[in-house]
Every structure is written in structure tokens, then in C-alpha cells.
Design an enzyme around this catalytic site. Structure first.
Site, PDB file in Angstrom:
ATOM      1  N   TYR A  52      29.753  46.922  33.948  1.00  0.00           N
ATOM      2  CA  TYR A  52      30.692  45.809  34.087  1.00  0.00           C
ATOM      3  C   TYR A  52      31.158  45.306  32.720  1.00  0.00           C
ATOM      4  O   TYR A  52      30.367  45.163  31.776  1.00  0.00           O
ATOM      5  CB  TYR A  52      30.058  44.645  34.860  1.00  0.00           C
ATOM      6  CG  TYR A  52      29.843  44.916  36.343  1.00  0.00           C
ATOM      7  CD1 TYR A  52      30.402  46.033  36.973  1.00  0.00           C
ATOM      8  CD2 TYR A  52      29.086  44.046  37.118  1.00  0.00           C
ATOM      9  CE1 TYR A  52      30.204  46.267  38.317  1.00  0.00           C
ATOM     10  CE2 TYR A  52      28.886  44.278  38.480  1.00  0.00           C
ATOM     11  CZ  TYR A  52      29.442  45.395  39.077  1.00  0.00           C
ATOM     12  OH  TYR A  52      29.243  45.609  40.413  1.00  0.00           O
ATOM     13  N   PHE A 215      45.160  37.852  52.694  1.00  0.00           N
ATOM     14  CA  PHE A 215      45.672  36.532  52.334  1.00  0.00           C
ATOM     15  C   PHE A 215      47.082  36.616  51.747  1.00  0.00           C
ATOM     16  O   PHE A 215      47.611  35.630  51.244  1.00  0.00           O
ATOM     17  CB  PHE A 215      44.737  35.850  51.335  1.00  0.00           C
ATOM     18  CG  PHE A 215      43.291  35.906  51.751  1.00  0.00           C
ATOM     19  CD1 PHE A 215      42.889  35.402  52.977  1.00  0.00           C
ATOM     20  CD2 PHE A 215      42.334  36.486  50.936  1.00  0.00           C
ATOM     21  CE1 PHE A 215      41.566  35.461  53.379  1.00  0.00           C
ATOM     22  CE2 PHE A 215      41.012  36.552  51.323  1.00  0.00           C
ATOM     23  CZ  PHE A 215      40.626  36.039  52.554  1.00  0.00           C
TER      24      PHE A 215
END
Length: 297
Positions: A52, A215
Site C-alpha cells: 500500500y 452511488f
């Protein structure tokens, strides 16, 4: 030290992928405030991976634990290894590949411990299946790390049913973290969740909101159908659509634990408020039907 069990795992896992350079680029002070806010909600499980932030996010998070070691025993830290990604601070990687050799696993753990400023990892996950993996070699690595007290429990991420079975037959696994959402339903049908119920392992879901597609305005008839059902249920339960999607996942008896990928505490607090809501079976199937575009067989 908070040990992992099916009874005490957080109802949500706090994902760290977007906290650092791959997302919000939080300062050390902002990391600290975020961590404390999650702990105040009794959300104690933090999910990392060595890659990450191009191999920087563990170190960013660890800066907080370096100055606030009192926080370490209040949380559980999961990290993942096994993906070798090309990055500035990994010049030895010539291409993106997978490596689950004993040497790589152990070296990855040592780096993660150093970056996170901790003496142990609560859970280590193998991030992706290595097509050349040797389950017995992995079992040796896990045995060494557990004996040394450096890792308390082990699991996998993105493993198929057969890959999980193979490794679990030689070394006990506590979780399989896979993509699960209303838009990514493979785990319900390919045996992954059945296997979790059978073995007692904990399934966790990355991208539980389907990457945010639900969304957004869309001409896709299926997305529009899902949005209509979410709107109807939102009025009934007085919840936002994302809260309902978490409730939909948590309805499954395997105990799916969503990984929250947000850096905004208000969104985590909103998800937490939905924990007491249990949609009905028919409502669960209303959303399933909308997602597949037809009634069940």
C-alpha cells in the site's frame, strides 16, 4: 494484547489502503486522530498490506505507534504480503509478480514489523495466490513466525476454494479476504462462503460497496433497479444506501466483515450506527433480484 476470534472480531475492519499516498495522504497527526476515532467505536482491526502506498503506508501508520506505543495493545494489526510490485523503493522488482516463498514471507514480515513499530502482527494474510506456491514451504514459514512470536494468526486473501483447502490442510487459516458486494457476488455461489461456514474461518469483504458505482448516476438498467430498491429501504430504515449495503453483507450467516476503505471518520461512524439494523430475508432477496436482473430460479 487483543487476540483474534470469531466472537470478538470488529464488525468492520478499517482498511488503510487509501489513508496514505494512494488516497488521502494523511499527516501523522491526522493518522493519530483517525486511529483514535476508530478505537473509540471499538473498531480495533486495522488492515494493511506491504504494497500500500507503493510500500509506504505501513511506515506512515507506524509513525503513530512509534510516538504512541500505548495504542498498540488496543488494536489488532493485519497485514498482507506476497505481491511483488515495481516501485521506487523496491528496485530489485523487475515486474509485478507473486512470491509466497518461505524466504519472501519471512523477509516481508520483518519489514512490516519494522515499518509498523511493533513486535508482532496479529494476522498475516497472503495477498494473492502464487501459482508456484508450495503449501508445505508456506506452512514452515508460518510455523517459524508463530514460534518466534512475530505473527499470531494466518489467513489468505483472494484465494479460491481449492487454494484455501490446499493450504488449510497443512496449516490453519483464520480468514479469507475476498471481494464481496452486491455487484460482486461470486463468493455466494462459488463455495467461498460455504467453506467459511464449514471451516469456521472469518470471511472479510474488500470493496463492499462495489467501488462506489451504486452511488453514481447511470443509464445501466440494473444499477438503476438496485438504486430504486435501496431508496425504498432507505426510507423504511432511515439509513443511507451505503449503510444498507453493509447490512446486506452482514445478513449472511458466515459473518461477513466488511473492510471500510474510507479515511473519513464520519463515514465510519455512519456505518457503525447501522449495526443494529437487520433487514429481512425478503429484503435481502429484493436487492439480490435487482442485482441479477431477474427473480431467483
Amino acid at each position: 494484547m487483543v487476540k483474534l476470534s470469531k466472537e470478538n472480531i470488529s464488525p468492520y475492519i478499517i482498511g488503510t489502503m487509501r489513508l496514505g499516498s494512494w488516497g488521502s495522504k494523511l499527516s501523522t497527526a491526522a493518522y493519530e486522530a483517525f486511529i483514535e476515532g476508530c478505537l473509540d467505536l471499538d473498531l480495533i482491526d486495522f488492515d494493511h498490506a506491504d504494497i500500500y502506498g507503493d510500500y509506504t503506508t505501513e511506515e506512515d501508520f507506524g509513525k503513530v505507534l512509534k510516538t504512541r506505543p500505548d495504542l498498540r495493545d488496543k488494536m489488532r494489526i493485519t497485514t498482507k504480503c506476497g505481491i511483488q510490485m515495481m516501485a521506487k523503493n523496491r528496485p530489485e522488482h523487475q515486474l509485478k509478480s507473486y512470491n509466497l516463498s518461505k524466504a519472501h514471507i519471512k523477509a516481508s514480515v520483518e519489514r512490516s514489523l519494522k515499518n509498523l513499530h511493533t513486535d508482532r502482527l496479529d494476522v498475516l494474510l497472503l495477498h494473492r495466490p502464487d501459482y508456484l506456491l508450495d503449501p508445505h514451504e508456506i506452512a514452515e514459514a508460518f510455523s517459524d513466525l508463530k514460534e518466534e512470536g512475530k505473527v499470531l494468526a494466518f489467513g489468505v486473501s483472494n484465494f479460491s476454494v481449492s487454494q484455501f483447502d490446499l493450504l488449510n490442510s497443512v496449516t490453519p487459516l483464520v480468514t479469507n479476504q475476498v471481494e464481496i458486494s452486491l455487484l460482486q457476488r461470486n463468493a455466494f455461489e462459488d463455495g467461498t462462503l460455504d467453506q467459511c461456514l464449514k471451516s469456521g474461518c472469518i470471511p472479510s469483504a474488500w470493496s463492499p460497496l462495489g467501488g462506489g458505482a451504486l452511488f453514481q448516476d447511470s443509464d445501466d438498467a440494473r444499477l438503476s433497479s438496485i438504486q430504486r430498491v435501496l431508496g425504498k429501504l432507505s426510507k423504511k430504515y432511515e439509513l443511507m444506501p451505503d449503510q444498507l449495503l453493509y447490512a446486506w453483507l452482514r445478513k449472511h450467516p458466515a459473518g461477513i466483515v466488511p473492510v471500510l476503505g474510507t479515511s473519513k471518520l464520519e463515514r465510519i461512524k455512519a456505518a457503525h450506527k447501522a449495526l443494529d439494523v437487520s433487514i429481512t430475508k425478503e429484503e435481502w432477496y429484493m436487492l439480490w433480484e435487482a442485482a441479477i436482473g431477474t427473480e431467483v430460479a
